[in-house]
Design a protein around this motif. Sequence first.
Motif, PDB file in Angstrom:
ATOM      1  N   ASN A 361       0.267 -15.809  15.376  1.00 15.70           N
ATOM      2  CA  ASN A 361       0.806 -16.480  16.555  1.00 15.70           C
ATOM      3  C   ASN A 361       0.382 -17.951  16.585  1.00 15.70           C
ATOM      4  OD1 ASN A 361       2.024 -14.150  17.317  1.00 15.70           O
ATOM      5  ND2 ASN A 361       0.563 -13.616  18.921  1.00 15.70           N
ATOM      6  N   ALA A 362      -0.834 -18.225  16.080  1.00 19.07           N
ATOM      7  CA  ALA A 362      -1.322 -19.605  16.093  1.00 19.07           C
ATOM      8  C   ALA A 362      -0.521 -20.498  15.135  1.00 19.07           C
ATOM      9  CB  ALA A 362      -2.803 -19.634  15.725  1.00 19.07           C
ATOM     10  N   LEU A 363       0.181 -19.891  14.168  1.00 23.24           N
ATOM     11  CA  LEU A 363       1.017 -20.687  13.254  1.00 23.24           C
ATOM     12  C   LEU A 363       2.172 -21.333  13.997  1.00 23.24           C
ATOM     13  CD1 LEU A 363       1.466 -18.332  10.129  1.00 23.24           C
ATOM     14  CD2 LEU A 363       0.014 -20.365  10.293  1.00 23.24           C
ATOM     15  N   VAL A 364       2.651 -20.650  15.036  1.00 22.97           N
ATOM     16  CA  VAL A 364       3.784 -21.164  15.830  1.00 22.97           C
ATOM     17  C   VAL A 364       3.326 -21.178  17.298  1.00 22.97           C
ATOM     18  CG1 VAL A 364       6.221 -20.819  16.428  1.00 22.97           C
ATOM     19  CG2 VAL A 364       5.368 -20.059  14.196  1.00 22.97           C
ATOM     20  N   PRO A 365       2.762 -22.284  17.756  1.00 22.03           N
ATOM     21  CA  PRO A 365       2.212 -22.311  19.108  1.00 22.03           C
ATOM     22  C   PRO A 365       3.228 -21.844  20.151  1.00 22.03           C
ATOM     23  CG  PRO A 365       1.604 -24.294  17.913  1.00 22.03           C
ATOM     24  CD  PRO A 365       2.558 -23.545  17.025  1.00 22.03           C
ATOM     25  N   GLY A 366       2.768 -21.005  21.050  1.00 19.91           N
ATOM     26  CA  GLY A 366       3.646 -20.495  22.119  1.00 19.91           C
ATOM     27  C   GLY A 366       4.414 -19.256  21.709  1.00 19.91           C
ATOM     28  N   SER A 367       4.226 -18.802  20.464  1.00 20.43           N
ATOM     29  CA  SER A 367       5.011 -17.646  20.011  1.00 20.43           C
ATOM     30  C   SER A 367       4.318 -16.325  20.336  1.00 20.43           C
ATOM     31  CB  SER A 367       5.213 -17.711  18.494  1.00 20.43           C
ATOM     32  OG  SER A 367       3.970 -17.530  17.846  1.00 20.43           O
ATOM     33  N   LYS A 368       5.115 -15.256  20.274  1.00 18.96           N
ATOM     34  CA  LYS A 368       4.596 -13.900  20.391  1.00 18.96           C
ATOM     35  C   LYS A 368       5.146 -13.166  19.162  1.00 18.96           C
ATOM     36  CE  LYS A 368       3.860 -10.398  23.763  1.00 18.96           C
ATOM     37  NZ  LYS A 368       4.229  -9.542  24.760  1.00 18.96           N
ATOM     38  N   SER A 369       4.348 -12.300  18.568  1.00 18.33           N
ATOM     39  CA  SER A 369       4.841 -11.686  17.330  1.00 18.33           C
ATOM     40  C   SER A 369       5.615 -10.391  17.550  1.00 18.33           C
ATOM     41  CB  SER A 369       3.685 -11.400  16.369  1.00 18.33           C
ATOM     42  OG  SER A 369       3.401 -12.542  15.611  1.00 18.33           O
ATOM     43  N   PHE A 370       6.680 -10.279  16.808  1.00 18.36           N
ATOM     44  CA  PHE A 370       7.406  -9.015  16.657  1.00 18.36           C
ATOM     45  C   PHE A 370       6.800  -8.385  15.407  1.00 18.36           C
ATOM     46  CE2 PHE A 370      10.513  -6.377  14.676  1.00 18.36           C
ATOM     47  CZ  PHE A 370      11.329  -5.871  15.664  1.00 18.36           C
ATOM     48  N   VAL A 371       6.361  -7.132  15.520  1.00 21.56           N
ATOM     49  CA  VAL A 371       5.664  -6.511  14.385  1.00 21.56           C
ATOM     50  C   VAL A 371       6.446  -5.303  13.882  1.00 21.56           C
ATOM     51  CG1 VAL A 371       3.497  -5.490  13.604  1.00 21.56           C
ATOM     52  CG2 VAL A 371       3.474  -7.220  15.368  1.00 21.56           C
ATOM     53  N   THR A 372       6.671  -5.232  12.585  1.00 21.60           N
ATOM     54  CA  THR A 372       7.371  -4.080  12.008  1.00 21.60           C
ATOM     55  C   THR A 372       6.339  -3.075  11.475  1.00 21.60           C
ATOM     56  OG1 THR A 372       7.450  -4.933   9.758  1.00 21.60           O
ATOM     57  CG2 THR A 372       9.223  -5.612  11.230  1.00 21.60           C
ATOM     58  N   ASP A 373       6.794  -1.863  11.187  1.00 17.65           N
ATOM     59  CA  ASP A 373       5.855  -0.812  10.743  1.00 17.65           C
ATOM     60  C   ASP A 373       6.615   0.259   9.977  1.00 17.65           C
ATOM     61  OD1 ASP A 373       3.679   1.046  10.661  1.00 17.65           O
ATOM     62  OD2 ASP A 373       4.425   1.993  12.493  1.00 17.65           O
ATOM     63  N   VAL A 374       6.592   0.182   8.658  1.00 20.73           N
ATOM     64  CA  VAL A 374       7.215   1.259   7.876  1.00 20.73           C
ATOM     65  C   VAL A 374       6.173   1.839   6.920  1.00 20.73           C
ATOM     66  CG1 VAL A 374       9.590   0.391   7.970  1.00 20.73           C
ATOM     67  CG2 VAL A 374       8.075  -0.353   6.114  1.00 20.73           C
ATOM     68  N   CYS A 375       6.472   3.011   6.389  1.00 23.42           N
ATOM     69  CA  CYS A 375       5.532   3.662   5.469  1.00 23.42           C
ATOM     70  C   CYS A 375       6.338   4.444   4.433  1.00 23.42           C
ATOM     71  CB  CYS A 375       4.629   4.594   6.267  1.00 23.42           C
ATOM     72  SG  CYS A 375       3.323   5.339   5.292  1.00 23.42           S
ATOM     73  N   VAL A 376       6.026   4.209   3.168  1.00 28.41           N
ATOM     74  CA  VAL A 376       6.753   4.884   2.077  1.00 28.41           C
ATOM     75  C   VAL A 376       5.757   5.609   1.175  1.00 28.41           C
ATOM     76  CG1 VAL A 376       8.654   3.194   2.014  1.00 28.41           C
ATOM     77  CG2 VAL A 376       6.623   2.800   0.599  1.00 28.41           C
ATOM     78  N   PRO A 377       6.239   6.529   0.338  1.00 29.12           N
ATOM     79  CA  PRO A 377       5.329   7.088  -0.662  1.00 29.12           C
ATOM     80  C   PRO A 377       4.740   5.919  -1.468  1.00 29.12           C
ATOM     81  CG  PRO A 377       7.427   8.266  -0.660  1.00 29.12           C
ATOM     82  CD  PRO A 377       7.606   7.078   0.236  1.00 29.12           C
ATOM     83  N   VAL A 378       3.441   5.996  -1.762  1.00 35.99           N
ATOM     84  CA  VAL A 378       2.758   4.828  -2.346  1.00 35.99           C
ATOM     85  C   VAL A 378       3.465   4.292  -3.591  1.00 35.99           C
ATOM     86  CG1 VAL A 378       0.599   4.064  -3.408  1.00 35.99           C
ATOM     87  CG2 VAL A 378       0.553   5.397  -1.337  1.00 35.99           C
ATOM     88  N   THR A 379       4.034   5.194  -4.389  1.00 43.51           N
ATOM     89  CA  THR A 379       4.679   4.739  -5.632  1.00 43.51           C
ATOM     90  C   THR A 379       5.913   3.877  -5.367  1.00 43.51           C
ATOM     91  OG1 THR A 379       5.880   6.816  -5.649  1.00 43.51           O
ATOM     92  CG2 THR A 379       3.921   6.686  -7.065  1.00 43.51           C
ATOM     93  N   LYS A 380       6.432   3.899  -4.144  1.00 41.31           N
ATOM     94  CA  LYS A 380       7.630   3.112  -3.810  1.00 41.31           C
ATOM     95  C   LYS A 380       7.282   1.767  -3.173  1.00 41.31           C
ATOM     96  CE  LYS A 380      10.229   6.610  -4.924  1.00 41.31           C
ATOM     97  NZ  LYS A 380      10.860   6.604  -6.238  1.00 41.31           N
ATOM     98  N   LEU A 381       5.988   1.516  -3.049  1.00 43.96           N
ATOM     99  CA  LEU A 381       5.543   0.358  -2.277  1.00 43.96           C
ATOM    100  C   LEU A 381       5.949  -0.980  -2.893  1.00 43.96           C
ATOM    101  CD1 LEU A 381       3.988   0.131   0.331  1.00 43.96           C
ATOM    102  CD2 LEU A 381       1.872   0.146  -0.981  1.00 43.96           C
ATOM    103  N   THR A 382       5.840  -1.083  -4.221  1.00 39.93           N
ATOM    104  CA  THR A 382       6.160  -2.374  -4.840  1.00 39.93           C
ATOM    105  C   THR A 382       7.612  -2.727  -4.547  1.00 39.93           C
ATOM    106  OG1 THR A 382       4.617  -1.764  -6.582  1.00 39.93           O
ATOM    107  CG2 THR A 382       5.964  -3.700  -6.989  1.00 39.93           C
ATOM    108  N   GLU A 383       8.484  -1.750  -4.719  1.00 39.84           N
ATOM    109  CA  GLU A 383       9.918  -2.000  -4.512  1.00 39.84           C
ATOM    110  C   GLU A 383      10.191  -2.534  -3.102  1.00 39.84           C
ATOM    111  OE1 GLU A 383      12.309   1.405  -5.505  1.00 39.84           O
ATOM    112  OE2 GLU A 383      14.120   0.514  -4.616  1.00 39.84           O
TER     113      GLU A 383
END
Length: 491
Positions: A361-383
């Motif tokens: 948030n400090a990178l863009v003063p006055g901003s609020k963050s939108f946060v994403t959250d996904v989870c994949v089998p570890v072997t698919k993570l790089t992709e």
Amino acid sequence: MFSRVLLRSLEKIFKTTGCTKRNYSPKISFNKVTDSTVKSLRDLLGEKKVFTEEAVREQHSHDESYHTSAMPDVVVFPDSVEYVSKVVAFCNTNRIPVVPYGTGTGLEGGVNAVQGGVSINMKNMDKVVEVNGLDFDVTVQPGITREALNSYCRDTGMWFPIDPGADCSVCGMCATSASGTNAVKYGTMRENVLNLEVVLPDGRIIHTSGKGRRAKKTSAGFNMTNLFVGSEGTLGIITQATVKMHGIPEKTVVAYCHFKKIEDAVDTVIQIVSSGIPVAKCEFLDDSAIKAFNAYSDYHMPVAHSLFMEVHGPEASVHHLFNEITTLCISNNGYGFTGAEQAEDRARLWKARHEMLYAVNALVPGSKSFVTDVCVPVTKLTEIIVKTKQWIDKANIIGPIVGHVGDGNFHVFFPIKPGDTTALNTVLDISKQMVLLSLALNGTCTGEHGIGLGKRKYLLQEVGEDGVSAMQQVKQALDPNGIMNPGKIFY
Ligand SMILES: Cc1cc2c(cc1C)N(C[C@H](O)[C@H](O)[C@H](O)COP(=O)(O)OP(=O)(O)OC[C@H]1O[C@@H](n3cnc4c(N)ncnc43)[C@H](O)[C@@H]1O)c1[nH]c(=O)[nH]c(=O)c1N2
Ligand SMILES: CCCCCCC(=O)C(=O)O
Ligand SMILES: [Mn+2]
């Protein structure tokens, strides 16, 4: 392609249930909270536990997410399970929505009172009920926070390792199936809850494993405990939890290492996990996250994709694990490998990691963050991480990637200025692409933040039409009047 499949599934559901396209749950109408409702609540609980002041309602209208606030009509602070039961039974009889409130640190709008009603704040029920040191379990009231629990247990040699960063309530963590940095070794809330006391929507009080039971395993009937873990306040109110504790490790070492190529960093994680090295923490921060991290926390790390790791155990095994991790990092072109054993150095690193939100948030003063959250089998993570980075770069926006990669779980933090709808739309689009790719890779739309309001649109695609309707049948059976946290998980 995805959206057409989704649409067809939705249409089928609408046909079979007679629901509308915007709302595939039967429409429930609630009664308004009136002066007489408030008077009845005061008669039940006492004057000092029932609040209608705007400031109190506003505080209970939102969590830490970007979702639009929605105020409850009244906020109550019960101090016993009997009071919780009376309030819930009253609301059930009078068809008034009930919204459980822990500490409001959720990230999917779980406490937002989208249909008004009664917000039940659990903070006055914050005691440790029982400590069983030799069995490594404790029983706590719902409002105790995880840090308070750990302070209480410090002298017992045990700790509660589930660590979502925020100092949230233990039963809020049950309700969202929280996890965070230590889950790769110790599991999430799902693996660490032994028993729950729950007030059902009709006021009945149940113990999901049987009163007082705390066996480490059981095959006695349905797993009711894990039905309530992750139920996000939609099935009942958790008023007590018995959770597993763990021994404070004899030795803890942290290490970090940097990589020029994102693929090298993530491939290292896959190799660490698939070779069975029992890391306790395995966190990824991309170059953009490290930039924010350095600026906010006074570190001077190379601005490069980085892994932050921690190993726990007896002295000899920790050094052995540390060497194995070092070898894997270096064999994947990692550089600047640094280890730290001192408690202050470790604490400083993880504090800075947990403050990523504020750093971004400090990178863009006055901003609020939108946060994403996904989870994949570890072997698919790089992709998926490589693809996500490409989408962010193509959109030319700031979006540091941070994740509990040992579990295949990661987030992007997008700092957005209030009212910047163009940026919000871009971010929503990237978030959607991430979810669709995660699902296509056999992952999930949420690894740890829950469905709440923001992920409802993806549940159908994740578990299928029959999966959603089975969930709705459970909801209907336990909460036929739909009073518990309406509008969450399902539309
Ligand atoms: C800076 C920061 C960082 C993180 C996170 C937040 C923040 C602010 N989180 C998210 C958050 O801390 C997590 O979802 C907590 O489990 C929420 O606990 P609260 O007590 O705040 O629940 P909160 O009050 O926000 O409620 C959350 C949901 O649970 C329900 N609920 C609360 N108490 C209940 C009860 N007693 N009975 C029934 N339902 C109840 C509510 O109705 C709501 O639907 C997170 N999470 C995570 O898993 N991993 C992470 O890494 C992080 N990181
Ligand atoms: C309001 C945003 C909080 C972001 C926390 C995200 C998270 O889960 C993390 O691991 O960090
Ligand atoms: Mn997280």
